[in-house]
Design an enzyme around this catalytic site. Structure first.
Site: not given
Length: 453
Positions: A92, A156
């Site tokens: 991500d 994250e």
């Protein structure tokens, strides 16, 4: 030990690595469905899973984590009795911010001035490609000498803790003898560095309400309590005149005793405008690695274009507080909340919502894994010795893994050196750093296997 076969193999794989990184960067995998479709993250996760399967990983799985995102797991068995190494990255990314400010499209890997530009190129899609390169180089030069687990996180950057909670519920899944977190970076391009400390963080969403509705500033301004003005005053209480973070009860005098960050180099790296002063006190290393730092990362208020002459009834802000090693993030959250309550002006109604939290981290630099990495970096970066630095950012998973596996050694390396400009517009990765760190990681895995043999 010679690096020639490994280095030559990695060099030969770089065109493939660039093509793969371009494919991965093309996914707009911001783990916030309010900004980008969830399907973008799902497609990126599928790509990562397919890449692991292509490298003969077993038990490849898309893990549905409690925050609604997916992490990707795979296991590559090594020789009987070999140690197990967990390799971490995340797929991500941060949102691209103002896409018009990018010199090339943020989700299109573009080569320019010897670097590859694109959101996630360094943080941390490049980290996943680094792991692939290291493993491929070993497979082409005698095989992977350790058992390898790979975990690629899907949220994250949002700090929502999905993988941490999943790992706590399935503690056997990520168990390893040593863990390599590929989400840090060298202190400077060409200077091999392991990150030994991380600041933790807490994230609060704050709202102030003062009126039942907005009022005409000509009729009521001057006596009616303006929520936006109250918010500005409240946020100003979080910093001293020199910019030092001032949260009541929170220590701000810790010192960093390792590698220092010269102020002129920091000004250049941070692109500070001429004549503008740095904030805070102490050395730059003290301020960014050893002390707390508050940042107002967002304010809801009327934009300038279309603004009306109104006294605002409500205002909202999001506050990030970085918490250094030696302090507890939960306690810092309590202190920050109490500070906000104590400094809210005019009896405004305050509401505080916690939207993220992660503990700081400190590594054990005396472990055998660090010796193995130092030897590997010495070869991958001829003439350079491995350095240790702090990092002002947070990787909450590190503390979860340290708590779950207290005997495991944890190392932090990666591609996020200052020129990478992670989290900003025009993020980029140095292909030379990707190549050298892939060589270093491959040599580390070989050295570590030998040290455990």
């Amino acid at each position: 030990m010679t690096a020639r076969p490994i280095s030559e193999t990695v060099a030969s794989l770089m065109p493939r690595a660039k093509a793969e990184l371009a494919e991965l960067v093309a996914f707009r995998s911001v783990a916030d469905p309010a900004q980008f479709p969830r399907s973008e993250c799902e497609a990126a996760a599928d790509w990562v899973a397919d890449a692991l399967r292509a490298e003969d990983f077993e038990d490849v799985a898309l893990l549905d984590t409690p925050d609604g995102t997916r992490s990707v797991y795979g296991f590559l068995p090594g020789p009987v009795g070999a140690p197990t190494v967990l390799l971490y990255a995340h797929y991500d990314v941060q949102p691209p911010l103002d896409e018009s400010a990018w010199l090339s499209p943020p989700f299109e890997l573009t080569e320019r001035d010897g670097r590859w530009f694109g959101r996630g190129a360094a943080d941390c899609k490049g980290g996943f490609v680094m792991h692939l390169l290291a493993l491929r180089a070993l497979k082409a030069n005698g095989g992977v000498p350790v058992s390898v687990k790979v975990i690629a996180e899907g949220s994250e950057e949002q700090g929502t803790g999905g993988l941490e909670r999943y790992a706590e519920a399935h503690p056997e899944l990520l168990a390893a003898d040593t863990i390599v977190i590929g989400d840090a970076g060298n202190f400077r391009v060409g200077l091999p560095t392991v990150t030994t400390t991380l600041r933790g963080m807490t994230m609060l969403r704050v709202q102030l309400d003062t009126l039942e509705g907005n009022l005409h500033s000509g009729l009521f301004g001057g006596a009616a309590p303006d929520a936006l003005a109250a918010m500005i005053q409240l946020l100003a209480s979080l910093r001293a005149e020199d910019g030092t973070t001032t949260v009541d009860g929170l220590a701000t005098d810790e010192a960093w005793d390792g590698l220092q960050y010269p102020e002129d180099e920091f000004r250049t790296d941070a692109k500070v405008l001429d004549g503008v002063e740095l904030i805070g006190a102490g050395t730059v290393a003290d301020r960014i690695w050893a002390r707390p730092a508050v940042t107002v990362i967002g304010i809801d208020c009327p934009p300038v274009v279309g603004a009306t002459p109104s006294v605002q009834a409500s205002a909202r802000a999001q506050i990030s507080l970085r918490v250094p090693p030696g302090q507890d993030a939960a306690e810092a959250t309590k202190l920050l909340t109490a500070h906000l309550e104590a400094h809210t002006p005019w009896g405004a109604r305050l509401s505080v919502e916690q939207v993220g939290q992660g503990q700081p981290f400190r590594a054990d630099v005396s472990s055998p894994a660090y010796t193995s990495m130092a030897e590997a970096m010495r070869v991958a970066y001829p003439g350079q010795e491995m350095q240790s630095s702090g990092m002002g950012g947070s990787i909450p998973l590190c503390n979860t893994l340290a708590a779950l596996y207290p005997e495991a050694e944890i190392l932090l390396i990666g591609l996020s050196e200052p020129e990478a400009q992670i989290h900003a517009v025009n993020e980029s990765v140095s292909p030379e750093e990707l190549e050298r760190l892939s060589v270093a990681e491959a040599l580390f895995l070989r050295n570590y296997a030998e040290s455990k043999g």
